[in-house]
Motif scaffolding. Structure first.
Motif, PDB file in Angstrom:
ATOM      1  N   ALA A  25       0.842  -1.202   0.000  1.00  0.00           N
ATOM      2  CA  ALA A  25       0.000   0.000   0.000  1.00  0.00           C
ATOM      3  C   ALA A  25       0.871   1.244   0.000  1.00  0.00           C
ATOM      4  N   ARG A  26       1.424   1.545  -1.150  1.00  0.00           N
ATOM      5  CA  ARG A  26       2.249   2.744  -1.256  1.00  0.00           C
ATOM      6  C   ARG A  26       2.127   3.356  -2.648  1.00  0.00           C
ATOM      7  N   ALA A  27       2.662   4.568  -2.802  1.00  0.00           N
ATOM      8  CA  ALA A  27       2.429   5.383  -3.995  1.00  0.00           C
ATOM      9  C   ALA A  27       2.819   4.665  -5.285  1.00  0.00           C
ATOM     10  N   GLU A  28       3.953   3.916  -5.263  1.00  0.00           N
ATOM     11  CA  GLU A  28       4.411   3.268  -6.496  1.00  0.00           C
ATOM     12  C   GLU A  28       3.370   2.259  -6.979  1.00  0.00           C
ATOM     13  N   SER A  29       2.788   1.495  -6.062  1.00  0.00           N
ATOM     14  CA  SER A  29       1.760   0.519  -6.448  1.00  0.00           C
ATOM     15  C   SER A  29       0.533   1.242  -6.996  1.00  0.00           C
ATOM     16  N   TYR A  30       0.144   2.310  -6.326  1.00  0.00           N
ATOM     17  CA  TYR A  30      -1.057   3.036  -6.750  1.00  0.00           C
ATOM     18  C   TYR A  30      -0.875   3.592  -8.173  1.00  0.00           C
ATOM     19  N   ALA A  31       0.314   4.148  -8.432  1.00  0.00           N
ATOM     20  CA  ALA A  31       0.571   4.725  -9.760  1.00  0.00           C
ATOM     21  C   ALA A  31       0.576   3.631 -10.831  1.00  0.00           C
ATOM     22  N   ARG A  32       1.230   2.502 -10.522  1.00  0.00           N
ATOM     23  CA  ARG A  32       1.295   1.401 -11.498  1.00  0.00           C
ATOM     24  C   ARG A  32      -0.102   0.865 -11.810  1.00  0.00           C
ATOM     25  N   ALA A  33      -0.923   0.733 -10.779  1.00  0.00           N
ATOM     26  CA  ALA A  33      -2.270   0.206 -10.983  1.00  0.00           C
ATOM     27  C   ALA A  33      -3.113   1.186 -11.799  1.00  0.00           C
ATOM     28  N   ALA A  34      -2.975   2.473 -11.516  1.00  0.00           N
ATOM     29  CA  ALA A  34      -3.731   3.475 -12.283  1.00  0.00           C
ATOM     30  C   ALA A  34      -3.304   3.432 -13.744  1.00  0.00           C
ATOM     31  N   GLU A  35      -2.008   3.257 -13.969  1.00  0.00           N
ATOM     32  CA  GLU A  35      -1.525   3.204 -15.349  1.00  0.00           C
ATOM     33  C   GLU A  35      -2.056   1.960 -16.067  1.00  0.00           C
TER      34      GLU A  35
END
Ligand code: SF4
Length: 325
Positions: free
Chosen positions: A283-293
């Motif tokens: 649960a961190r920013a890198e995962s969130y960005a990758r999932a959004a992409e």
């Protein structure tokens, strides 16, 4: 405005009988329909006012969840204690839309059925396949900075303008209606549709259906839900992009997540690919960005709306980070 007949429905059966007559439209709060009539976009011969029908309550059913009558005003919905405490993204989404005066008039059912604010749809001198099928789409080569990047068709790139619908998508709400074959319900995910080659149709409701209410299922995850909206000015504007989200983090990993985006498609865009990519991830920013992409890989921006891709990615990362314990 063209002359039209006006009558008040005394009961649901009377409303359904009248709507079956050609040229008839339902009138609830009128905050969108009356504007469209003034513009000559909607030209009903007859309005049936639904104001006396018994759909203006919010109830807590014995089985849990929440049942919201179709004629509940947006103001009453946004300020209801159960909505604010158990489904806060719904209250936040409603408060992000329109003005106080409009929310006092506008209803839940009308909110879901409001028409796109594409400027060419609202201008009867322009080509618009949604308003006049087969005439073309002036938005495609014209002013489209606020229009769709996902799920559009060559015939139409309009966006759904409802903030409420985006929050309801995250709640897996169902919409109840009286149709030609009696009472029925449809998941909010199936209520709205992509434009395809029938952009004149906003929903999958059978013609002449009367929305009676919305049911929010019991959902503990929803209690921490949030809604964010980005727009050209601070208030009384439709979204350039918006997000409703619910997040469950356990031991530093995303246990469950639900996200829907607004102002990117002809329907509230539930981000199924994003959610699949995120479950079980740190649960961190890198995962969130990758999932959004992963979700945005399907985007097909036009000349002037490509900014929505980084906008939605950044909005998603920012909101999920704010929700991460
Ligand atoms: Fe009409 Fe859709 Fe084109 Fe807008 S985007 S002009 S609503 S067909």
């Amino acid at each position: 405005m063209r002359p039209f007949e006006y009558e008040r429905a005394e009961d649901p059966a009377g409303a359904l009988a009248t709507i079956a007559r050609p040229g008839t439209a339902f009138l609830a709060g009128g905050t969108n329909l009356v504007d469209l009539m003034k513009l000559g976009v909607a030209t009903p011969d007859r309005l049936v006012d639904l104001g006396d029908l018994p759909y203006d309550e919010i109830e807590v059913p014995a089985e849990g969840g929440l049942r919201i009558g179709a004629l509940v005003s947006n103001s009453d919905l946004a300020t209801h204690d159960e909505v604010r405490s158990r489904y806060p993204a719904v209250a936040q989404a409603v408060l992000a839309g329109a003005s106080g005066q409009l929310r006092n008039r506008a209803t839940v059912g009308g909110n879901l059925l409001q028409r796109t604010r594409c400027r060419y749809f609202q201008d009867v001198t322009k080509a618009c396949n949604k308003r006049a099928p087969g005439t073309g789409c002036d938005a495609r080569d014209g002013e489209h900075h606020d229009l769709a990047i996902l799920g559009a068709s060559p015939q139409c790139i309009a966006t759904n303008p409802s903030d409420l619908a985006v929050a309801l998508s995250v709640m897996d709400a169902s919409v109840h209606y009286l149709g030609p074959h009696g009472p029925a319900a449809v998941s909010v995910h199936d209520l709205f549709r992509r434009p395809g080659d029938r952009p004149d149709r906003d929903t999958n409701l059978p013609p002449g259906s009367l929305i009676t209410g919305v049911v929010l299922p019991e959902c503990p995850l929803a209690a921490g839900s949030r809604y964010r909206k980005v727009r050209d000015r601070a208030s009384f504007a439709f979204a350039a992009g918006s997000i409703a989200a619910a997040l469950d983090v356990r031991d530093g990993l995303v246990h469950d997540v639900r996200i829907a985006w607004g102002a990117v498609a002809h329907l509230p865009w539930r981000t199924w690919a994003l959610e699949r990519a995120l479950r079980g991830a740190p649960a961190r920013a890198e995962s969130y960005a990758r999932a959004a992409e992963a979700e945005l890989a399907a985007a097909k921006p036009l000349r002037d709306n490509g900014y929505k891709i980084p906008l939605l990615r950044n909005l998603t990362v920012e909101l999920l980070e704010a929700m991460t314990p």
